[in-house]
Scaffold this motif. Structure first.
Motif, PDB file in Angstrom:
ATOM      1  N   UNK A 138       0.876  -1.176   0.000  1.00 28.35           N
ATOM      2  CA  UNK A 138       0.000   0.000   0.000  1.00 28.35           C
ATOM      3  C   UNK A 138       0.911   1.222   0.000  1.00 28.35           C
ATOM      4  N   UNK A 139       0.982   1.917  -1.140  1.00 30.03           N
ATOM      5  CA  UNK A 139       1.898   3.056  -1.216  1.00 30.03           C
ATOM      6  C   UNK A 139       1.323   4.263  -0.474  1.00 30.03           C
ATOM      7  N   UNK A 140       2.109   5.315  -0.384  1.00 38.40           N
ATOM      8  CA  UNK A 140       1.708   6.487   0.402  1.00 38.40           C
ATOM      9  C   UNK A 140       0.450   7.142  -0.166  1.00 38.40           C
ATOM     10  N   UNK A 145      -5.178   8.616   0.359  1.00 36.38           N
ATOM     11  CA  UNK A 145      -6.499   8.709  -0.255  1.00 36.38           C
ATOM     12  C   UNK A 145      -7.554   7.968   0.560  1.00 36.38           C
ATOM     13  N   UNK A 146      -7.167   6.831   1.155  1.00 34.85           N
ATOM     14  CA  UNK A 146      -8.123   6.073   1.959  1.00 34.85           C
ATOM     15  C   UNK A 146      -8.176   6.551   3.398  1.00 34.85           C
ATOM     16  N   UNK A 147      -7.210   7.382   3.793  1.00 35.77           N
ATOM     17  CA  UNK A 147      -7.191   7.876   5.170  1.00 35.77           C
ATOM     18  C   UNK A 147      -6.884   6.795   6.174  1.00 35.77           C
ATOM     19  N   UNK A 148      -6.105   5.777   5.772  1.00 43.78           N
ATOM     20  CA  UNK A 148      -5.765   4.658   6.654  1.00 43.78           C
ATOM     21  C   UNK A 148      -4.260   4.439   6.623  1.00 43.78           C
ATOM     22  N   UNK A 149      -3.605   4.670   7.751  1.00 53.14           N
ATOM     23  CA  UNK A 149      -2.157   4.516   7.831  1.00 53.14           C
ATOM     24  C   UNK A 149      -1.777   4.046   9.245  1.00 53.14           C
ATOM     25  N   UNK A 150      -1.179   2.858   9.385  1.00 51.87           N
ATOM     26  CA  UNK A 150      -0.804   1.934   8.314  1.00 51.87           C
ATOM     27  C   UNK A 150      -1.999   1.118   7.836  1.00 51.87           C
ATOM     28  N   UNK A 156      -9.597  -2.836   7.706  1.00 52.48           N
ATOM     29  CA  UNK A 156      -9.413  -1.524   8.329  1.00 52.48           C
ATOM     30  C   UNK A 156     -10.200  -0.446   7.598  1.00 52.48           C
ATOM     31  N   UNK A 157     -10.461  -0.652   6.298  1.00 52.13           N
ATOM     32  CA  UNK A 157     -11.185   0.349   5.514  1.00 52.13           C
ATOM     33  C   UNK A 157     -12.628   0.490   5.971  1.00 52.13           C
ATOM     34  N   UNK A 158     -13.189  -0.546   6.584  1.00 52.24           N
ATOM     35  CA  UNK A 158     -14.575  -0.471   7.031  1.00 52.24           C
ATOM     36  C   UNK A 158     -14.747   0.559   8.130  1.00 52.24           C
TER      37      UNK A 158
END
Length: 467
Positions: A138-140, A145-150, A156-158
């Motif tokens: 998963x690049x930066x 864009x998904x607002x999920x890090x890491x 986790x997207x849910x």
């Protein structure tokens, strides 16, 4: 070369061993004196031991070499100065092969680092995951864009947005999807494309993500501009002759017609002329959207701009009932833009805010300048007026759209186009708790001389000049 020398060494030792064994057997059969046979036997034993030792030494070297290759140990070296010629040749070839393998590994690692850097810095988000949902890459851009890090598992997207997680799980290879994602005050329009490939031992799904909201806004605005140009051209072509003709007829009727007819005709033509002129003025107001000049960008201070805006709107209706707060963090924040055009955009936004606050007690307008997390200068105009409904919020930047009875619907459209010409963005956010905010986001200026003008986060307006 070294293999031939190795073969010669082995053949000589085998021949010597065979000869001593044959000599020992011949003396045992032909002579009753066994002393010489014993000597032959000792020589044969010594020759056999030397042969075994020679073979074991070579085998150990090969075993060490293959273990070093397996363990990716490129430090193993064999002496090229000790031993016989065959041993030296063998050691030399093993060292050469080891260097070749080491160089190939270094080149492979460099290519991996290169492609990893390219993927990491790509503007398109890239996510790869397996059948169990574990993320392998998963690049930066994807994390941002998904607002999920890491991002380690797509589940986790849910927590970020259930619809986004559903897209990742249901999107078939080769299919596309569009999803709207809220990001604080901003709205992202994400385009997702799915593909599938096989990695050693497993199938992987690849999702490419792009934020196309800017492109959609530009295309929408371009379409409106083209439509406005056609409409204004046709309207002006139709109205101009009407106005000219009405003026001519009015003059003729004043000179030649009877008093009553002349009065009635002149009165009607006067109405036609008046409405025609009003329509021309109306069309001219819309021409502003399609005739904006190219920005003449210069560097100026954000705080000075805010002070000018406060003075320029001081004569607008309802300003005496509104408290203004101006803040720039840091105070020496610099902008690189067309100051006149940016000021016009801010005036349009502040005017709308003043109109929205007409029935609000303790009305406030906060204008703050700051740098966002991506080092881009921003100006935010926030008011504590009533919330704008979501369906209207999506339409407020459309040319001619207005919720006011006498509104032209040009101001916010013009402001957004000004930001577009600067390579920036203008977006709005509204809720019942924080009121309504319009944010002007400028592109980051590279190699800025004032490094302090970019802060890592927005500083809310807390203090400043207040009315």
């Amino acid at each position: 070369m070294f293999s031939r020398q190795l073969y010669i060494q082995i053949i000589v030792r085998v021949a010597l061993l065979s000869g001593t064994i044959f000599g020992m057997a011949w003396h045992i059969v032909r002579s009753p004196d066994v002393s010489l046979a014993i000597i032959y036997g000792l020589i044969a034993l010594l020759t056999g031991v030397m042969l075994v030792r020679f073979m074991n030494t070579t085998n150990r070297k090969l075993a060490y070499f293959f273990q070093a290759v397996q363990n990716e140990d490129s430090t193993l070296r064999f002496s090229e100065k000790l031993g016989g010629k065959s041993v030296k040749d063998l050691n030399r070839e093993l060292n050469r092969v080891n260097r070749m393998i080491s160089d190939a590994r270094k080149e492979t690692r460099e290519q991996e680092r290169y492609f990893s850097t390219v993927v990491e810095h790509a503007s398109t988000g890239i996510v790869t995951f397996d059948g169990q949902g574990f993320v392998h890459l998963a690049n930066s851009a994807a994390r941002q864009l998904t607002g999920t890090d890491p991002l380690t598992h797509i589940r986790q997207l849910s927590r970020r947005d259930p619809k986004l997680f559903e897209c990742f799980t249901t999107l078939s290879p080769g299919e596309n999807a569009l999803i709207r994602l809220r990001d604080g005050d901003n709205t992202r329009q994400l385009a997702l494309r799915s593909s599938e490939f096989r990695s050693p031992g497993k199938n992987l799904r690849l999702i490419a993500i792009q934020d196309i909201k800017g492109e959609l806004d530009e295309r929408e605005l371009d379409a409106w501009i083209k439509l406005i140009r056609v409409l204004t051209h046709e309207i002006m072509n139709s109205i101009a002759p009407i106005v000219s003709l009405s003026e001519t007829l009015a003059e003729l009727n004043k000179e030649k017609a009877c008093p009553e007819t002349a009065h009635t005709t002149a009165q009607g033509l006067e109405v036609i002329r008046e409405r025609g002129n009003n329509l021309i003025e109306f069309v001219d107001s819309y021409r502003k959207i399609t005739r904006l000049p190219k920005p003449k960008s210069v560097e100026f201070g954000a705080q000075e701009l805010l002070e000018k805006i406060r003075i320029l709107v001081s004569g607008e209706p309802n300003t005496e009932n509104v408290s203004f707060q101006l803040v720039s963090r840091p105070e020496n924040l610099r902008l690189f833009a067309d100051e006149t055009q940016v000021a016009q955009a801010l005036i349009n936004i502040v005017r709308n805010a003043l109109q929205a606050l007409e029935q609000v007690k303790d009305a406030k307008i906060e204008i703050s300048a700051f740098s966002d997390s991506e080092r881009r200068p921003c100006i935010k105009v926030r008011n504590n007026g009533p919330e704008i409904p979501a369906d209207i919020l999506e339409e407020i930047f459309v040319p001619f759209f207005s919720t006011k009875e006498n509104g032209s619907g040009v101001g916010l459209s013009l402001s957004r186009q000004i930001m577009r010409l600067h390579g920036g963005q203008l977006f709005a956010n509204s809720n019942s708790e924080n009121g309504t905010a319009f944010t002007l986001r400028f592109p980051a200026k590279r190699n800025h001389t004032d490094t302090e003008s970019f802060s890592s986060k927005e500083i809310p307006a807390e203090a400043g000049t207040s009315k």
